[in-house]
Write a protein that holds these residues in place. Structure first.
Motif, PDB file in Angstrom:
ATOM      1  N   SER A 182     -20.192  68.227   4.367  1.00 25.02           N
ATOM      2  CA  SER A 182     -21.025  69.434   4.423  1.00 25.02           C
ATOM      3  C   SER A 182     -22.419  69.036   3.970  1.00 25.02           C
ATOM      4  CB  SER A 182     -20.458  70.542   3.531  1.00 25.02           C
ATOM      5  OG  SER A 182     -20.410  70.125   2.180  1.00 25.02           O
ATOM      6  N   ASP A 183     -23.436  69.586   4.621  1.00 25.70           N
ATOM      7  CA  ASP A 183     -24.804  69.136   4.367  1.00 25.70           C
ATOM      8  C   ASP A 183     -25.752  70.324   4.359  1.00 25.70           C
ATOM      9  OD1 ASP A 183     -26.906  67.122   4.110  1.00 25.70           O
ATOM     10  OD2 ASP A 183     -27.428  67.635   6.165  1.00 25.70           O
ATOM     11  N   HIS A 184     -26.693  70.309   3.406  1.00 26.40           N
ATOM     12  CA  HIS A 184     -27.693  71.366   3.311  1.00 26.40           C
ATOM     13  C   HIS A 184     -29.051  70.747   3.004  1.00 26.40           C
ATOM     14  CE1 HIS A 184     -29.348  75.345   2.548  1.00 26.40           C
ATOM     15  NE2 HIS A 184     -29.873  74.889   1.446  1.00 26.40           N
ATOM     16  N   ASP A 185     -30.086  71.215   3.672  1.00 29.11           N
ATOM     17  CA  ASP A 185     -31.445  70.731   3.420  1.00 29.11           C
ATOM     18  C   ASP A 185     -32.097  71.590   2.349  1.00 29.11           C
ATOM     19  OD1 ASP A 185     -33.893  69.063   4.429  1.00 29.11           O
ATOM     20  OD2 ASP A 185     -34.613  71.123   4.245  1.00 29.11           O
ATOM     21  N   LEU A 186     -32.454  70.964   1.226  1.00 33.35           N
ATOM     22  CA  LEU A 186     -33.114  71.661   0.130  1.00 33.35           C
ATOM     23  C   LEU A 186     -34.566  71.210   0.071  1.00 33.35           C
ATOM     24  CD1 LEU A 186     -32.732  73.634  -2.252  1.00 33.35           C
ATOM     25  CD2 LEU A 186     -32.216  71.646  -3.687  1.00 33.35           C
ATOM     26  N   ASN A 187     -35.387  71.843   0.883  1.00 34.90           N
ATOM     27  CA  ASN A 187     -36.822  71.581   0.903  1.00 34.90           C
ATOM     28  C   ASN A 187     -37.131  70.091   1.069  1.00 34.90           C
ATOM     29  OD1 ASN A 187     -39.471  72.466   0.882  1.00 34.90           O
ATOM     30  ND2 ASN A 187     -39.676  72.385  -1.327  1.00 34.90           N
ATOM     31  N   GLY A 188     -36.484  69.479   2.072  1.00 31.94           N
ATOM     32  CA  GLY A 188     -36.760  68.084   2.388  1.00 31.94           C
ATOM     33  C   GLY A 188     -35.773  67.097   1.824  1.00 31.94           C
ATOM     34  N   ILE A 189     -34.905  67.535   0.930  1.00 33.39           N
ATOM     35  CA  ILE A 189     -33.875  66.667   0.370  1.00 33.39           C
ATOM     36  C   ILE A 189     -32.521  67.094   0.931  1.00 33.39           C
ATOM     37  CG2 ILE A 189     -32.652  65.958  -1.733  1.00 33.39           C
ATOM     38  CD1 ILE A 189     -35.253  66.358  -3.246  1.00 33.39           C
ATOM     39  N   GLY A 190     -31.804  66.155   1.533  1.00 34.76           N
ATOM     40  CA  GLY A 190     -30.471  66.461   2.033  1.00 34.76           C
ATOM     41  C   GLY A 190     -29.466  66.394   0.896  1.00 34.76           C
ATOM     42  N   VAL A 191     -28.708  67.469   0.716  1.00 32.37           N
ATOM     43  CA  VAL A 191     -27.677  67.527  -0.323  1.00 32.37           C
ATOM     44  C   VAL A 191     -26.338  67.685   0.381  1.00 32.37           C
ATOM     45  CG1 VAL A 191     -26.854  68.687  -2.407  1.00 32.37           C
ATOM     46  CG2 VAL A 191     -29.311  68.629  -1.901  1.00 32.37           C
ATOM     47  N   SER A 192     -25.495  66.670   0.290  1.00 36.28           N
ATOM     48  CA  SER A 192     -24.243  66.700   1.041  1.00 36.28           C
ATOM     49  C   SER A 192     -23.045  66.411   0.142  1.00 36.28           C
ATOM     50  CB  SER A 192     -24.272  65.681   2.194  1.00 36.28           C
ATOM     51  OG  SER A 192     -24.376  64.364   1.687  1.00 36.28           O
ATOM     52  N   LYS A 193     -21.905  66.874   0.612  1.00 34.07           N
ATOM     53  CA  LYS A 193     -20.618  66.572  -0.024  1.00 34.07           C
ATOM     54  C   LYS A 193     -19.775  65.861   1.022  1.00 34.07           C
ATOM     55  CE  LYS A 193     -16.581  68.906  -2.043  1.00 34.07           C
ATOM     56  NZ  LYS A 193     -16.024  70.239  -2.405  1.00 34.07           N
ATOM     57  N   ILE A 194     -19.290  64.680   0.688  1.00 38.56           N
ATOM     58  CA  ILE A 194     -18.535  63.884   1.647  1.00 38.56           C
ATOM     59  C   ILE A 194     -17.232  63.422   1.006  1.00 38.56           C
ATOM     60  CG2 ILE A 194     -19.940  61.867   0.995  1.00 38.56           C
ATOM     61  CD1 ILE A 194     -19.338  60.707   3.780  1.00 38.56           C
ATOM     62  N   SER A 195     -16.141  63.507   1.762  1.00 35.91           N
ATOM     63  CA  SER A 195     -14.847  63.032   1.278  1.00 35.91           C
ATOM     64  C   SER A 195     -14.093  62.423   2.453  1.00 35.91           C
ATOM     65  CB  SER A 195     -14.035  64.175   0.655  1.00 35.91           C
ATOM     66  OG  SER A 195     -13.756  65.177   1.615  1.00 35.91           O
ATOM     67  N   SER A 196     -13.234  61.465   2.147  1.00 39.65           N
ATOM     68  CA  SER A 196     -12.483  60.811   3.208  1.00 39.65           C
ATOM     69  C   SER A 196     -11.416  59.921   2.590  1.00 39.65           C
ATOM     70  CB  SER A 196     -13.417  59.997   4.107  1.00 39.65           C
ATOM     71  OG  SER A 196     -12.704  59.430   5.189  1.00 39.65           O
ATOM     72  N   LYS A 197     -10.800  59.108   3.472  1.00 37.97           N
ATOM     73  CA  LYS A 197      -9.820  58.125   3.022  1.00 37.97           C
ATOM     74  C   LYS A 197     -10.501  56.770   2.845  1.00 37.97           C
ATOM     75  CE  LYS A 197      -5.540  60.235   4.545  1.00 37.97           C
ATOM     76  NZ  LYS A 197      -4.189  59.942   5.066  1.00 37.97           N
ATOM     77  N   LYS A 198      -9.730  55.795   2.400  1.00 40.68           N
ATOM     78  CA  LYS A 198     -10.238  54.468   2.097  1.00 40.68           C
ATOM     79  C   LYS A 198     -10.958  53.860   3.307  1.00 40.68           C
ATOM     80  CE  LYS A 198      -7.429  51.942  -0.244  1.00 40.68           C
ATOM     81  NZ  LYS A 198      -6.305  51.016  -0.611  1.00 40.68           N
ATOM     82  N   GLN A 199     -12.160  53.308   3.068  1.00 43.41           N
ATOM     83  CA  GLN A 199     -12.934  52.700   4.145  1.00 43.41           C
ATOM     84  C   GLN A 199     -14.118  51.941   3.574  1.00 43.41           C
ATOM     85  OE1 GLN A 199     -15.549  55.607   6.420  1.00 43.41           O
ATOM     86  NE2 GLN A 199     -14.339  57.045   5.218  1.00 43.41           N
ATOM     87  N   ILE A 200     -14.786  51.165   4.400  1.00 39.60           N
ATOM     88  CA  ILE A 200     -16.046  50.505   4.061  1.00 39.60           C
ATOM     89  C   ILE A 200     -17.116  51.039   5.006  1.00 39.60           C
ATOM     90  CG2 ILE A 200     -17.300  48.317   3.942  1.00 39.60           C
ATOM     91  CD1 ILE A 200     -14.655  46.926   3.377  1.00 39.60           C
ATOM     92  N   ILE A 201     -18.229  51.496   4.445  1.00 39.71           N
ATOM     93  CA  ILE A 201     -19.353  51.984   5.237  1.00 39.71           C
ATOM     94  C   ILE A 201     -20.523  51.041   5.014  1.00 39.71           C
ATOM     95  CG2 ILE A 201     -20.975  53.877   5.627  1.00 39.71           C
ATOM     96  CD1 ILE A 201     -18.820  55.808   4.675  1.00 39.71           C
ATOM     97  N   SER A 202     -21.038  50.461   6.102  1.00 44.80           N
ATOM     98  CA  SER A 202     -22.089  49.437   5.988  1.00 44.80           C
ATOM     99  C   SER A 202     -23.391  49.914   6.614  1.00 44.80           C
ATOM    100  CB  SER A 202     -21.648  48.144   6.675  1.00 44.80           C
ATOM    101  OG  SER A 202     -20.449  47.644   6.107  1.00 44.80           O
ATOM    102  N   ARG A 203     -24.466  49.474   6.012  1.00 45.39           N
ATOM    103  CA  ARG A 203     -25.810  49.633   6.574  1.00 45.39           C
ATOM    104  C   ARG A 203     -26.230  48.250   7.042  1.00 45.39           C
ATOM    105  NH1 ARG A 203     -29.611  52.763   9.091  1.00 45.39           N
ATOM    106  NH2 ARG A 203     -31.650  52.754   8.054  1.00 45.39           N
ATOM    107  N   THR A 204     -26.313  48.056   8.334  1.00 47.72           N
ATOM    108  CA  THR A 204     -26.557  46.740   8.906  1.00 47.72           C
ATOM    109  C   THR A 204     -28.017  46.589   9.345  1.00 47.72           C
ATOM    110  OG1 THR A 204     -25.994  47.442  11.138  1.00 47.72           O
ATOM    111  CG2 THR A 204     -24.179  46.676   9.732  1.00 47.72           C
ATOM    112  N   PRO A 205     -28.494  45.359   9.548  1.00 53.65           N
ATOM    113  CA  PRO A 205     -29.858  45.166  10.064  1.00 53.65           C
ATOM    114  C   PRO A 205     -30.089  45.884  11.384  1.00 53.65           C
ATOM    115  CG  PRO A 205     -29.018  43.109   9.182  1.00 53.65           C
ATOM    116  CD  PRO A 205     -27.867  44.076   9.162  1.00 53.65           C
TER     117      PRO A 205
END
Length: 318
Positions: free
Chosen positions: A44-67
């Protein structure tokens, strides 16, 4: 507020959709789940005057930020990830941290990173802060990255409580986002600099940040008829005496600030003529004694609640 829940999709469609959700809400990311065939998650995500405020949940995983993901995005952000359930191993710029419940670290979207959610069931609050905004308030320093702030310390506990309250009530904070945002940055800076030597203004900054946090706590909870200094002090894990000491530099005491906020909301309701019953207005905003409400209202506005409503309604007829 926008929400995504994979439970509404067929099992075979969930993971593909999950990556789209992550890229849309955050930045271009590459998730790799522990089990593609038994996967679930929600955001769930809400924009608070330019700042994204989110709640995220899930199962086991790896999330990568790649080049390659970095090259696809034009905008730059810092992500403050506050762990509320489970644990996450974070790696960026050769540094590693393991965050557990009640802890956060900050990562930079312009550098590769890895988020290893090692728990089968995990949850985070994530604050997506434009890099330019973060640098203006906190400073453009690499020392902020992957410095863990924990609720186990006195300052960290205050910061974590504030961020948790912000995330839970993000939709309700739209009426005064600038002041909330300023307090957020002040407290994040205090959390990141805790333990640093050679900062003579640190104690003053701490008191100032806590004072604003107390006032924001009143703003979020003033309609609660049981709210009092002792309850607020317990929320911050400080004594009632210290709470009063923190506020004494401000022009209002706790009780005065609480009464003023309640009276303002009552006056707004009376001005609109809703609800018709004056006692309902008083009880709605935290008063539990009508005589006290009437006396306080007359001292503040120079007239009775009934006369105030009649006068305001007559003005609106013209």
């Amino acid at each position: 507020m926008i929400s995504f829940d994979l439970q509404k999709l067929k099992a075979s469609e969930r993971f593909g959709y999950w990556r789209e959700v992550l890229c849309n809400v955050y930045v271009s990311l590459t998730p790799e789940p522990d089990d593609r065939f038994d996967f679930s998650g929600s955001v769930s995500d809400h924009d608070l005057n330019g700042i994204g405020v989110s709640k995220i949940s899930s199962k086991k995983q790896i999330i990568s930020r790649t080049p390659s993901g970095i090259r696809r995005d034009a905008d730059a952000f810092y992500f403050l990830n506050l762990q509320t359930r489970g644990a996450c191993g974070v790696v960026q710029l050769g540094q590693e941290q393991l965050t557990k419940q009640g802890e956060f670290v900050i990562v930079d979207s312009t550098e590769p990173f890895s988020l290893d959610y090692v728990s089968e069931d995990w949850e985070q609050y994530s604050f997506k802060i434009p890099k330019q905004m973060f640098d203006a308030h906190i400073g453009a320093s690499r020392t902020a990255l992957l410095k863990k702030v924990s609720a186990e310390s006195a300052v960290g506990d205050i910061v974590i409580n504030y961020l948790t309250s912000m995330a839970r009530r993000a939709v309700q904070l739209d009426t005064n986002p600038d002041e909330i945002r300023k307090s957020m940055f002040d407290l994040i800076r205090l959390g990141l600099t805790e333990g640093e030597d050679g900062n003579p203004s640190r104690h003053c900054d701490m008191r100032s940040g806590l004072r604003q946090y107390i006032l924001n706590f009143i703003e979020l909870n003033f309609s609660d008829p049981t709210l009092n200094p002792a309850k607020a002090a317990a929320h911050f894990n400080i004594s009632t005496r210290y709470l009063h000491k923190v506020l004494e530099e401000h022009e209002l005491t706790f009780s005065q600030a609480l009464l003023e906020r309640r009276l303002q909301s009552c006056a707004e309701d009376l001005k609109r003529g809703r609800p018709r019953n004056i006692s309902e207005v008083a009880f709605r905003w935290g008063f539990n004694d009508l005589s006290h409400f009437s006396r306080a209202f007359r001292r503040r506005y120079g007239t009775t609640p009934r006369e105030y409503r009649r006068s305001e309604m007559e003005k609106s007829d013209f």
